[in-house]
Scaffold this motif. Sequence first.
Motif, PDB file in Angstrom:
ATOM      1  N   VAL A  74      -8.761 -17.108 -10.625  1.00  0.00           N
ATOM      2  CA  VAL A  74      -8.861 -15.736 -10.125  1.00  0.00           C
ATOM      3  C   VAL A  74      -7.904 -14.845 -10.895  1.00  0.00           C
ATOM      4  CG1 VAL A  74      -8.415 -14.226  -8.150  1.00  0.00           C
ATOM      5  CG2 VAL A  74      -9.656 -16.349  -7.825  1.00  0.00           C
ATOM      6  N   PHE A  75      -8.385 -13.660 -11.253  1.00  0.00           N
ATOM      7  CA  PHE A  75      -7.563 -12.631 -11.880  1.00  0.00           C
ATOM      8  C   PHE A  75      -7.686 -11.362 -11.035  1.00  0.00           C
ATOM      9  CE2 PHE A  75      -8.514 -15.644 -15.138  1.00  0.00           C
ATOM     10  CZ  PHE A  75      -7.407 -15.670 -15.975  1.00  0.00           C
ATOM     11  N   LEU A  76      -6.564 -10.821 -10.591  1.00  0.00           N
ATOM     12  CA  LEU A  76      -6.564  -9.620  -9.764  1.00  0.00           C
ATOM     13  C   LEU A  76      -6.254  -8.401 -10.617  1.00  0.00           C
ATOM     14  CD1 LEU A  76      -4.745 -10.827  -6.510  1.00  0.00           C
ATOM     15  CD2 LEU A  76      -7.204 -10.614  -6.949  1.00  0.00           C
ATOM     16  N   ASN A  77      -7.061  -7.364 -10.440  1.00  0.00           N
ATOM     17  CA  ASN A  77      -6.823  -6.095 -11.113  1.00  0.00           C
ATOM     18  C   ASN A  77      -6.153  -5.079 -10.197  1.00  0.00           C
ATOM     19  OD1 ASN A  77      -8.335  -7.217 -13.238  1.00  0.00           O
ATOM     20  ND2 ASN A  77     -10.244  -6.422 -12.375  1.00  0.00           N
ATOM     21  N   GLN A  78      -6.286  -5.284  -8.871  1.00  0.00           N
ATOM     22  CA  GLN A  78      -5.783  -4.276  -7.938  1.00  0.00           C
ATOM     23  C   GLN A  78      -5.465  -4.918  -6.592  1.00  0.00           C
ATOM     24  OE1 GLN A  78      -7.695  -0.152  -7.026  1.00  0.00           O
ATOM     25  NE2 GLN A  78      -8.616  -1.557  -5.566  1.00  0.00           N
ATOM     26  N   VAL A  79      -4.276  -4.617  -6.092  1.00  0.00           N
ATOM     27  CA  VAL A  79      -3.894  -4.897  -4.700  1.00  0.00           C
ATOM     28  C   VAL A  79      -3.129  -3.664  -4.231  1.00  0.00           C
ATOM     29  CG1 VAL A  79      -2.649  -6.403  -3.116  1.00  0.00           C
ATOM     30  CG2 VAL A  79      -3.762  -7.387  -5.103  1.00  0.00           C
ATOM     31  N   LYS A  80      -3.814  -2.774  -3.502  1.00  0.00           N
ATOM     32  CA  LYS A  80      -3.239  -1.496  -3.121  1.00  0.00           C
ATOM     33  C   LYS A  80      -3.284  -1.327  -1.608  1.00  0.00           C
ATOM     34  CE  LYS A  80      -2.326   0.055  -7.261  1.00  0.00           C
ATOM     35  NZ  LYS A  80      -0.915   0.240  -7.712  1.00  0.00           N
ATOM     36  N   LEU A 102      -6.041  -2.557   2.975  1.00  0.00           N
ATOM     37  CA  LEU A 102      -5.624  -3.238   1.757  1.00  0.00           C
ATOM     38  C   LEU A 102      -6.832  -3.372   0.840  1.00  0.00           C
ATOM     39  CD1 LEU A 102      -3.290  -4.734   0.289  1.00  0.00           C
ATOM     40  CD2 LEU A 102      -4.218  -6.852   1.269  1.00  0.00           C
ATOM     41  N   PHE A 103      -6.785  -2.681  -0.311  1.00  0.00           N
ATOM     42  CA  PHE A 103      -7.858  -2.727  -1.291  1.00  0.00           C
ATOM     43  C   PHE A 103      -7.544  -3.818  -2.325  1.00  0.00           C
ATOM     44  CE2 PHE A 103      -8.237   1.394   0.601  1.00  0.00           C
ATOM     45  CZ  PHE A 103      -9.593   1.699   0.560  1.00  0.00           C
ATOM     46  N   VAL A 104      -8.514  -4.695  -2.546  1.00  0.00           N
ATOM     47  CA  VAL A 104      -8.335  -5.806  -3.485  1.00  0.00           C
ATOM     48  C   VAL A 104      -9.521  -5.827  -4.439  1.00  0.00           C
ATOM     49  CG1 VAL A 104      -8.111  -8.307  -3.750  1.00  0.00           C
ATOM     50  CG2 VAL A 104      -7.042  -7.158  -1.796  1.00  0.00           C
ATOM     51  N   ALA A 105      -9.242  -5.956  -5.733  1.00  0.00           N
ATOM     52  CA  ALA A 105     -10.291  -6.033  -6.747  1.00  0.00           C
ATOM     53  C   ALA A 105      -9.850  -7.005  -7.830  1.00  0.00           C
ATOM     54  CB  ALA A 105     -10.594  -4.658  -7.341  1.00  0.00           C
ATOM     55  N   PHE A 135     -12.065  -4.417   0.767  1.00  0.00           N
ATOM     56  CA  PHE A 135     -10.849  -4.049   1.488  1.00  0.00           C
ATOM     57  C   PHE A 135     -10.803  -4.823   2.796  1.00  0.00           C
ATOM     58  CE2 PHE A 135     -14.027  -1.355   3.377  1.00  0.00           C
ATOM     59  CZ  PHE A 135     -13.671  -1.275   4.710  1.00  0.00           C
ATOM     60  N   THR A 136      -9.631  -4.816   3.413  1.00  0.00           N
ATOM     61  CA  THR A 136      -9.448  -5.425   4.722  1.00  0.00           C
ATOM     62  C   THR A 136      -8.461  -4.600   5.520  1.00  0.00           C
ATOM     63  OG1 THR A 136      -8.946  -7.496   5.890  1.00  0.00           O
ATOM     64  CG2 THR A 136      -7.537  -6.925   4.042  1.00  0.00           C
ATOM     65  N   ASP A 137      -8.507  -4.728   6.841  1.00  0.00           N
ATOM     66  CA  ASP A 137      -7.576  -4.031   7.728  1.00  0.00           C
ATOM     67  C   ASP A 137      -6.345  -4.889   7.965  1.00  0.00           C
ATOM     68  OD1 ASP A 137      -8.984  -1.526   8.516  1.00  0.00           O
ATOM     69  OD2 ASP A 137     -10.480  -2.932   9.249  1.00  0.00           O
ATOM     70  N   LEU A 138      -5.184  -4.255   7.930  1.00  0.00           N
ATOM     71  CA  LEU A 138      -3.932  -4.931   8.237  1.00  0.00           C
ATOM     72  C   LEU A 138      -3.207  -4.173   9.338  1.00  0.00           C
ATOM     73  CD1 LEU A 138      -2.474  -5.828   4.698  1.00  0.00           C
ATOM     74  CD2 LEU A 138      -3.775  -7.295   6.249  1.00  0.00           C
ATOM     75  N   PHE A 188       3.428  -3.586  -3.333  1.00  0.00           N
ATOM     76  CA  PHE A 188       2.633  -4.203  -4.385  1.00  0.00           C
ATOM     77  C   PHE A 188       2.173  -5.586  -3.929  1.00  0.00           C
ATOM     78  CE2 PHE A 188       7.068  -5.188  -5.134  1.00  0.00           C
ATOM     79  CZ  PHE A 188       7.071  -6.550  -5.426  1.00  0.00           C
ATOM     80  N   GLY A 189       1.234  -6.152  -4.669  1.00  0.00           N
ATOM     81  CA  GLY A 189       0.646  -7.429  -4.292  1.00  0.00           C
ATOM     82  C   GLY A 189       0.977  -8.533  -5.273  1.00  0.00           C
TER      83      GLY A 189
END
Length: 264
Positions: A74-80, A102-105, A135-138, A188-189
Amino acid sequence: MSNQSDSENIPCPVTSTEQIPFTSEATPVVATPVTAPTIKVPVVVAEPTLQIVVESDITLAPAATEIKRVKKNVFLNQVKLVPVSFARIANTDFFRVTRAKLFVAGHIRKNIEYASAACNAALQDRIADIPFTGFTDLTFPQTPGGSTPILGISEFAEANFLNEKTQMDARLDKAFFQNLVKYNEQPFGELVAANFFELDFSPMMVAPEAAFRTLREKIVLELTVKVVQVQQVSLGAGSTVVTPVLSGLTPPVSTVMDPNSSDC
């Protein structure tokens, strides 16, 4: 001829330098007692495990007769983190985040090794990147008494004045402005773990030893990430270190050792 042969066997000269030994001794230090120091460190505010479901078709050229091995990363480009709900800290202009998106891409990199239809041919290799985004809710804190993201809110204020001569209208050429800007540490993630559950097959069933050019895959990815923010922390008694529990096919089993057992 013999002299030329002897010269070819002579090793090349190498320049070396003899190292001078240094003396060393322990450096004395002075300890200053601190009851509860305040430090600035990265604080883990959330460690969610996201379930990501992906389906895709991968074209194989040359055609395959058998899939030998599939390796994934897995390679993550975004964890915002985007806060959407806050709670004020006492009477300050700082707020604890109580809810956020939480936005993940990123993408899944697949390395597929397979056999082609050619007799005694070498194994073929196909690399494919399968993107995902969501995305997910936190909610915070994630655990009772746990850490939460902290944000300071910037403020802008304006004061207007009355015309001192007429006392009947406003002074449009005169105003007072106040602008308070708070610069926050950006959450940050970090990538922690990726657990893949995958089914790969040809969309059209083929006979044994027959070739197929399309590989359809259905992937369920359980992705664990850390959400971290640098914060000031006051150290004291009762501090603990926590370790995430990641479920897998063979979770660890807790056992109690018999004190009378001879096993080490």
